[in-house]
Write an enzyme that holds these catalytic residues in place. Structure first.
Site, PDB file in Angstrom:
ATOM      1  CB  THR A 197      -0.900   0.166   1.101  1.00 62.58           C
ATOM      2  OG1 THR A 197      -1.616  -1.193   1.517  1.00 62.58           O
ATOM      3  CG2 THR A 197      -2.178   1.049   1.131  1.00 62.58           C
ATOM      4  CB  THR A 208       0.567   3.410  -7.764  1.00 66.37           C
ATOM      5  OG1 THR A 208       0.990   2.815  -6.601  1.00 66.37           O
ATOM      6  CG2 THR A 208      -0.548   4.342  -7.474  1.00 66.37           C
ATOM      7  N   PRO A 283       2.930  -3.781  -6.655  1.00 71.03           N
ATOM      8  CG  PRO A 283       1.266  -5.514  -6.331  1.00 71.03           C
ATOM      9  CD  PRO A 283       2.521  -5.359  -6.553  1.00 71.03           C
ATOM     10  CD  GLU A 284       3.891   0.622  -3.025  1.00 65.74           C
ATOM     11  OE1 GLU A 284       3.440   1.079  -1.876  1.00 65.74           O
ATOM     12  OE2 GLU A 284       4.926   0.410  -2.649  1.00 65.74           O
ATOM     13  CB  THR A 285      -3.794  -0.197  -3.156  1.00 64.76           C
ATOM     14  OG1 THR A 285      -3.446  -0.571  -1.751  1.00 64.76           O
ATOM     15  CG2 THR A 285      -4.298  -1.562  -3.961  1.00 64.76           C
TER      16      THR A 285
END
Length: 579
Positions: A197, A208, A283-285
């Site tokens: 995250t 992102t 993956p970075e929320t």
């Protein structure tokens, strides 16, 4: 009115699960993440129900004493990983960022229960680490993620030793990282995904993405990543109604100033993966979005990765094979990277207008984002890095047996070492540490060295005793690049940079001025050239000329009485024959 969680689940591409197969996240109102016990119990239930497609085992220890688990999903578990692409998904490195934990539980179930997804099990080997930082997940709380919008409770970023495991991929101080290394080397995945995250700016995107920096991959693999894999992932997420952006790492305070591709050194997961010709993704929320869309977008990203890798399997495997061949033929290795600001891309960024207003705390101007003013506008993206320097490796490295921790790290990461059964004599290069800078405060348990300057001395006859270790470059296979970057001191994540060799930097023997005065005078009488050099330095440096102790030390360091091991890097660059 439907809850946000219910609405998201109804729009999913897979059927709703039977009540008995709902995860703790799905069974809640959407602001709950599974506990460690719940997560493990869920995978145990899946393994019992689907033993032919899912295996679950303890992979190794963590610093808290609880094991890391390995989940393997495939339609044919006995198949060799080399026959199909391996996608390795790791969750919970930062357990306060738990989307991947919940999304992977759902994804594993759907891969087993949804017939539409069966081709993924038939075409891929999927390896899952349900929770990597078990230590932090057990340290559950509701306050440490101050910038994050849910869930109600979550784990802690640090592990039991207060280490950030996403800085531990090369130095491997933690048992967690050592267990991971064994898993990674066992599977050597084509694609590695680690779920996160974000922190930072506010913008419209839920997801992102940080990919392995393409310039750091072999040309065949970096080209495939940029031209085929990444475009397909962005398109796939767009179709699933999750438009993505590169990870928002702005040049200035806000994204409009331009976004810089994340500089993923080997200490990070994507940088570590690149050392072995694996493509890594983080993956970075976005932390300010509600928890349900963050979980669902992570689920859809992982699904999109599996779909894309299966569809592009021939291209991926060919690029990986070509990259491995390029690695074996590589004659110079980059050490350190810097951003090339002359290379600029532009993309349409969906953000919010930023402004400043008085702070209620300090009364001074503070940044804020106005969500009532969304925008879409072109933003510069800097996505090219160039090597700071390139180095030709030796035929082999010779590591003294005294440095056991270094030897164990090398072996754990796939480096093939020969232990000498008799002494070895031959030509070699020796480094002496001329200068370096050290961080004033510890970083992940170490005082990092940088700006390292070396003196290289060629020795016609160096002797290594029986029991020392030889790492021959031509025998390393996929570990070739890792070996060079780990042992060359000027690499930013070398073992020297992390302080593994700090004991050589401390002088062990000294002299008493009044005793060494007579010895120094004798040294100068016997070496007229040294006497001349001393006099020249006295004339050129007035402060030195007035400092008797400095002059005595200058002579001492050039005399036979000075210890040869001080600042001498113990790893030799072996140039002799290796039978």
């Amino acid at each position: 009115m439907l809850s946000l969680l219910t609405a998201l689940l109804m729009t999913a591409t897979t059927p709703a699960p039977a009540p008995e197969w709902r995860t703790p996240f799905e069974a809640s109102t959407g602001n709950t993440t599974a506990t460690y016990a719940e997560c493990l119990a869920y995978y145990q239930k899946l393994a019992a129900a689907y033993p032919a497609q899912l295996s679950l085992r303890e992979a190794g220890p963590t610093d808290c004493g609880q094991p890391i688990h390995e989940v393997v999903l495939t339609a044919n578990p006995a198949a060799s990983p080399a026959r199909r692409p391996v996608v390795f998904i790791q969750n919970g490195i930062h357990p306060g960022e738990p989307e991947g934990i919940d999304a992977s539980m759902m994804l594993a179930r759907d891969l087993l229960q949804d017939k539409k997804l069966r081709p993924l099990l038939e075409g891929l080997t999927i390896v899952l680490v349900p929770v990597y930082n078990v230590d932090g997940m057990l340290n559950r709380n509701a306050t440490t993620r101050a910038n994050q919008n849910g869930p109600a409770e979550y784990g802690f970023r640090g592990n039991a030793r207060h280490l950030d495991l996403n800085r531990d991929y090369v130095k491997q101080d933690s048992r967690n990282a050592r267990t991971f290394a064994a898993l990674f080397q066992k599977w050597r995945p084509e694609v590695f995904v680690e779920t996160h995250t974000s922190n930072g700016a506010d913008y419209q995107y839920t997801m992102t993405l940080i990919p392995t920096q393409h310039n750091k991959l072999a040309p065949a693999l970096g080209g495939y990543l940029q031209q085929e894999l990444l475009p397909a992932l962005y398109q796939g997420m767009e179709k699933k109604k999750w438009p993505m952006t590169p990870y928002v790492n702005p040049i200035g305070e806000t994204p409009e100033t331009g976004i810089v591709a994340f500089p993923d050194l080997g200490r990070y997961s994507t940088g570590y993966a690149a050392l072995f010709n694996s493509i890594g993704f983080m993956p970075e929320t976005h932390m300010l979005k509600a928890y349900p869309p963050r979980v669902r977008s992570t689920y859809d990203f992982l699904l999109t990765v599996l779909e894309t890798v299966r569809r592009q399997a021939p291209q991926l495997l060919a690029a990986r094979s070509a990259a491995d061949q390029q690695l074996q033929q590589q004659s110079a290795f980059p050490l350190g990277w810097q951003l090339d600001e002359s290379q600029v891309e532009t993309f349409q960024f969906k953000g919010y207008e930023a402004g400043y207003k008085p702070s209620e705390v300090s009364g001074l101007p503070r940044l804020y984002y106005d969500r009532s003013k969304p925008f879409t506008r072109p933003v510069k993206y800097f996505n090219t890095y160039r090597p700071v320097m390139a180095l030709k490796p030796p035929l082999a490295y010779l590591i003294p047996q005294a440095w056991g921790e270094v030897i164990e790290n090398l072996q754990r990461n796939g480096v093939k070492l020969r232990r000498l059964d008799k002494g070895l004599t031959g030509p070699a290069e020796t480094y002496y540490i001329e200068d370096f800078k050290t961080s004033p405060r510890p970083f992940e348990g170490h005082y990092l060295h940088s700006a390292i300057q070396l003196e290289t001395r060629s020795q016609k006859q160096e002797t290594a005793p029986a029991g020392d270790y030889l790492a021959v470059l031509g025998e390393q296979g996929p570990a070739r690049r890792y070996l060079v970057e780990a042992l060359e001191p000027q690499s930013p994540d070398s073992f020297f940079a992390w302080g593994f060799f700090d004991s050589i930097l401390q002088q062990k023997e000294h002299f008493s001025d009044y005793v060494f005065e007579d010895l120094a005078a004798e040294v100068l009488r016997q070496q007229p050239v040294l006497r001349q050099q001393l006099e020249e330095k006295q004339k050129a440096d007035p402060a030195f000329a007035k400092d008797a102790e400095a002059q005595l030390n200058w002579v001492y360091r050039r005399s036979p009485y000075y210890e040869s091991g001080h600042n001498r890097y113990p790893v030799l660059r072996w140039q002799g024959a290796v039978e």
